[in-house]
Scaffold this motif. Structure first.
Motif, PDB file in Angstrom:
ATOM      1  N   ASP A 103       8.978   0.025   8.151  1.00 42.43           N
ATOM      2  CA  ASP A 103       9.589  -1.291   7.943  1.00 42.43           C
ATOM      3  C   ASP A 103       8.520  -2.367   7.804  1.00 42.43           C
ATOM      4  O   ASP A 103       8.597  -3.239   6.937  1.00 42.43           O
ATOM      5  CB  ASP A 103      10.513  -1.656   9.110  1.00 42.43           C
ATOM      6  N   ALA A 104       7.524  -2.311   8.686  1.00 41.68           N
ATOM      7  CA  ALA A 104       6.438  -3.285   8.635  1.00 41.68           C
ATOM      8  C   ALA A 104       5.675  -3.163   7.313  1.00 41.68           C
ATOM      9  O   ALA A 104       5.291  -4.166   6.711  1.00 41.68           O
ATOM     10  CB  ALA A 104       5.497  -3.088   9.822  1.00 41.68           C
ATOM     11  N   LEU A 105       5.473  -1.929   6.848  1.00 40.36           N
ATOM     12  CA  LEU A 105       4.784  -1.699   5.582  1.00 40.36           C
ATOM     13  C   LEU A 105       5.575  -2.302   4.422  1.00 40.36           C
ATOM     14  O   LEU A 105       4.996  -2.900   3.511  1.00 40.36           O
ATOM     15  CB  LEU A 105       4.559  -0.208   5.366  1.00 40.36           C
ATOM     16  N   ALA A 144       5.130   5.499   3.556  1.00 41.85           N
ATOM     17  CA  ALA A 144       3.800   5.503   4.171  1.00 41.85           C
ATOM     18  C   ALA A 144       2.724   4.846   3.308  1.00 41.85           C
ATOM     19  O   ALA A 144       1.599   4.643   3.780  1.00 41.85           O
ATOM     20  CB  ALA A 144       3.378   6.931   4.484  1.00 41.85           C
ATOM     21  N   ARG A 145       3.040   4.499   2.066  1.00 48.67           N
ATOM     22  CA  ARG A 145       2.004   3.972   1.162  1.00 48.67           C
ATOM     23  C   ARG A 145       2.623   3.065   0.109  1.00 48.67           C
ATOM     24  O   ARG A 145       3.621   3.411  -0.516  1.00 48.67           O
ATOM     25  CB  ARG A 145       1.282   5.125   0.495  1.00 48.67           C
ATOM     26  N   GLN A 146       1.980   1.917  -0.083  1.00 50.83           N
ATOM     27  CA  GLN A 146       2.353   0.969  -1.134  1.00 50.83           C
ATOM     28  C   GLN A 146       1.095   0.709  -1.954  1.00 50.83           C
ATOM     29  O   GLN A 146       0.021   0.493  -1.388  1.00 50.83           O
ATOM     30  CB  GLN A 146       2.834  -0.351  -0.526  1.00 50.83           C
ATOM     31  N   HIS A 147       1.234   0.727  -3.266  1.00 46.40           N
ATOM     32  CA  HIS A 147       0.063   0.515  -4.117  1.00 46.40           C
ATOM     33  C   HIS A 147       0.393  -0.472  -5.224  1.00 46.40           C
ATOM     34  O   HIS A 147       1.451  -0.388  -5.856  1.00 46.40           O
ATOM     35  CB  HIS A 147      -0.411   1.832  -4.733  1.00 46.40           C
ATOM     36  N   PHE A 148      -0.537  -1.380  -5.444  1.00 40.56           N
ATOM     37  CA  PHE A 148      -0.445  -2.380  -6.508  1.00 40.56           C
ATOM     38  C   PHE A 148      -1.783  -2.388  -7.239  1.00 40.56           C
ATOM     39  O   PHE A 148      -2.804  -2.007  -6.677  1.00 40.56           O
ATOM     40  CB  PHE A 148      -0.259  -3.790  -5.922  1.00 40.56           C
ATOM     41  N   TYR A 149      -1.759  -2.894  -8.463  1.00 46.09           N
ATOM     42  CA  TYR A 149      -3.024  -3.170  -9.135  1.00 46.09           C
ATOM     43  C   TYR A 149      -2.875  -4.422  -9.974  1.00 46.09           C
ATOM     44  O   TYR A 149      -1.786  -4.804 -10.391  1.00 46.09           O
ATOM     45  CB  TYR A 149      -3.520  -1.981  -9.972  1.00 46.09           C
ATOM     46  N   VAL A 150      -4.031  -5.063 -10.197  1.00 45.77           N
ATOM     47  CA  VAL A 150      -4.096  -6.287 -10.982  1.00 45.77           C
ATOM     48  C   VAL A 150      -5.224  -6.116 -11.979  1.00 45.77           C
ATOM     49  O   VAL A 150      -6.299  -5.629 -11.628  1.00 45.77           O
ATOM     50  CB  VAL A 150      -4.399  -7.511 -10.086  1.00 45.77           C
ATOM     51  N   ILE A 166      -4.781  -2.668  -4.710  1.00 48.98           N
ATOM     52  CA  ILE A 166      -4.306  -3.168  -3.421  1.00 48.98           C
ATOM     53  C   ILE A 166      -3.443  -2.071  -2.827  1.00 48.98           C
ATOM     54  O   ILE A 166      -2.411  -1.710  -3.395  1.00 48.98           O
ATOM     55  CB  ILE A 166      -3.489  -4.458  -3.589  1.00 48.98           C
ATOM     56  N   THR A 167      -3.868  -1.528  -1.698  1.00 49.12           N
ATOM     57  CA  THR A 167      -3.161  -0.415  -1.077  1.00 49.12           C
ATOM     58  C   THR A 167      -2.840  -0.768   0.364  1.00 49.12           C
ATOM     59  O   THR A 167      -3.732  -1.162   1.127  1.00 49.12           O
ATOM     60  CB  THR A 167      -4.022   0.866  -1.097  1.00 49.12           C
ATOM     61  N   ALA A 168      -1.581  -0.624   0.733  1.00 45.49           N
ATOM     62  CA  ALA A 168      -1.151  -0.793   2.116  1.00 45.49           C
ATOM     63  C   ALA A 168      -0.596   0.548   2.573  1.00 45.49           C
ATOM     64  O   ALA A 168       0.201   1.173   1.863  1.00 45.49           O
ATOM     65  CB  ALA A 168      -0.089  -1.878   2.221  1.00 45.49           C
ATOM     66  N   THR A 169      -1.058   1.005   3.735  1.00 49.81           N
ATOM     67  CA  THR A 169      -0.637   2.315   4.236  1.00 49.81           C
ATOM     68  C   THR A 169      -0.357   2.246   5.731  1.00 49.81           C
ATOM     69  O   THR A 169      -0.836   1.344   6.419  1.00 49.81           O
ATOM     70  CB  THR A 169      -1.730   3.387   4.015  1.00 49.81           C
ATOM     71  N   THR A 170       0.407   3.224   6.199  1.00 53.56           N
ATOM     72  CA  THR A 170       0.507   3.406   7.638  1.00 53.56           C
ATOM     73  C   THR A 170      -0.756   4.158   8.049  1.00 53.56           C
ATOM     74  O   THR A 170      -1.268   4.978   7.301  1.00 53.56           O
ATOM     75  CB  THR A 170       1.771   4.199   8.029  1.00 53.56           C
ATOM     76  N   ALA A 171      -1.265   3.838   9.207  1.00 54.83           N
ATOM     77  CA  ALA A 171      -2.471   4.499   9.726  1.00 54.83           C
ATOM     78  C   ALA A 171      -2.123   5.014  11.114  1.00 54.83           C
ATOM     79  O   ALA A 171      -2.382   4.349  12.111  1.00 54.83           O
ATOM     80  CB  ALA A 171      -3.638   3.524   9.751  1.00 54.83           C
ATOM     81  N   GLY A 172      -1.476   6.154  11.138  1.00 52.96           N
ATOM     82  CA  GLY A 172      -0.967   6.673  12.401  1.00 52.96           C
ATOM     83  C   GLY A 172       0.376   6.053  12.717  1.00 52.96           C
ATOM     84  O   GLY A 172       0.931   5.291  11.929  1.00 52.96           O
ATOM     85  N   LEU A 197      -1.191  -0.304  10.683  1.00 56.66           N
ATOM     86  CA  LEU A 197      -1.118  -0.490   9.238  1.00 56.66           C
ATOM     87  C   LEU A 197      -2.508  -0.826   8.734  1.00 56.66           C
ATOM     88  O   LEU A 197      -3.326  -1.414   9.457  1.00 56.66           O
ATOM     89  CB  LEU A 197      -0.168  -1.626   8.867  1.00 56.66           C
ATOM     90  N   LYS A 198      -2.757  -0.483   7.494  1.00 58.25           N
ATOM     91  CA  LYS A 198      -4.057  -0.763   6.889  1.00 58.25           C
ATOM     92  C   LYS A 198      -3.833  -1.329   5.498  1.00 58.25           C
ATOM     93  O   LYS A 198      -3.017  -0.822   4.727  1.00 58.25           O
ATOM     94  CB  LYS A 198      -4.871   0.531   6.800  1.00 58.25           C
ATOM     95  N   LEU A 199      -4.556  -2.374   5.199  1.00 56.91           N
ATOM     96  CA  LEU A 199      -4.555  -2.989   3.875  1.00 56.91           C
ATOM     97  C   LEU A 199      -5.950  -2.872   3.309  1.00 56.91           C
ATOM     98  O   LEU A 199      -6.931  -3.259   3.970  1.00 56.91           O
ATOM     99  CB  LEU A 199      -4.148  -4.468   3.954  1.00 56.91           C
ATOM    100  N   THR A 200      -6.051  -2.315   2.107  1.00 54.99           N
ATOM    101  CA  THR A 200      -7.344  -2.162   1.445  1.00 54.99           C
ATOM    102  C   THR A 200      -7.248  -2.790   0.059  1.00 54.99           C
ATOM    103  O   THR A 200      -6.320  -2.502  -0.697  1.00 54.99           O
ATOM    104  CB  THR A 200      -7.727  -0.672   1.295  1.00 54.99           C
ATOM    105  N   VAL A 201      -8.210  -3.624  -0.268  1.00 53.63           N
ATOM    106  CA  VAL A 201      -8.335  -4.192  -1.607  1.00 53.63           C
ATOM    107  C   VAL A 201      -9.682  -3.733  -2.134  1.00 53.63           C
ATOM    108  O   VAL A 201     -10.707  -3.901  -1.478  1.00 53.63           O
ATOM    109  CB  VAL A 201      -8.269  -5.738  -1.586  1.00 53.63           C
TER     110      VAL A 201
END
Length: 148
Positions: A92-94, A116-122, A131-137, A141-145
């Motif tokens: 839900d938080a993701l 468990a994973r959301q992905h975007f690109y620009v 831009i990737t948001a994932t669950t980490a355990g 949550l982890k956000l990586t750009v």
């Protein structure tokens, strides 16, 4: 003959005056928006992330958790945090993070949407920012750009 409307009118006017001069109370929807920070991070991607100051970008995870650990390298910017207890499950938080990314960056393409994973690109393929948001355990949550 009594006039019952006058006292009610006086009470209503007094309440209106008190409301007008009362301090504003913050509610859950007043959480800071991560948009400004997210836009700065994405804008930095083509040239690397090491030039970002923490003051410019720490707000990217602030609405979601109070323990965000963020760091930048030349190739990527990452934040890891524990979602607020009222955010529901990690999935839900993701979804909330992904909704904010989509609203903050309407030009982004949302090409992956799983619990468990959301992905975007620009940007075009040769200069794409990921831009990737994932669950980490179970509790993080982890956000990586990252940029090319």
């Amino acid at each position: 003959m009594k006039r019952p409307i006058q006292p009610l009118l006086c009470i209503a006017m007094a309440l209106a005056a008190m409301a007008a001069f009362s301090p504003v109370i913050a509610v859950a929807d007043d959480a800071p928006s991560p948009c400004a920070a997210l836009k700065r991070i994405v804008a930095a991607a083509p040239d690397g992330f090491t030039g970002l100051s923490p003051a410019e970008v720490n707000g990217v995870a602030q609405p979601y958790g109070d323990d965000a650990q963020c760091n930048a390298s030349h190739d990527s910017y990452q934040c890891l945090w524990t979602p607020h207890h009222d955010a529901g499950s990690s999935a839900d938080a993701l979804q909330s993070v992904a909704a904010d990314v989509a609203s903050c960056l309407p030009e982004a393409t949302h090409d992956l949407n799983t619990p468990a994973r959301q992905h975007f690109y620009v940007g075009p393929r040769d200069k794409r920012t990921q831009i990737t948001a994932t669950t980490a355990g179970p509790n993080k949550l982890k956000l990586t750009v990252s940029g090319k």
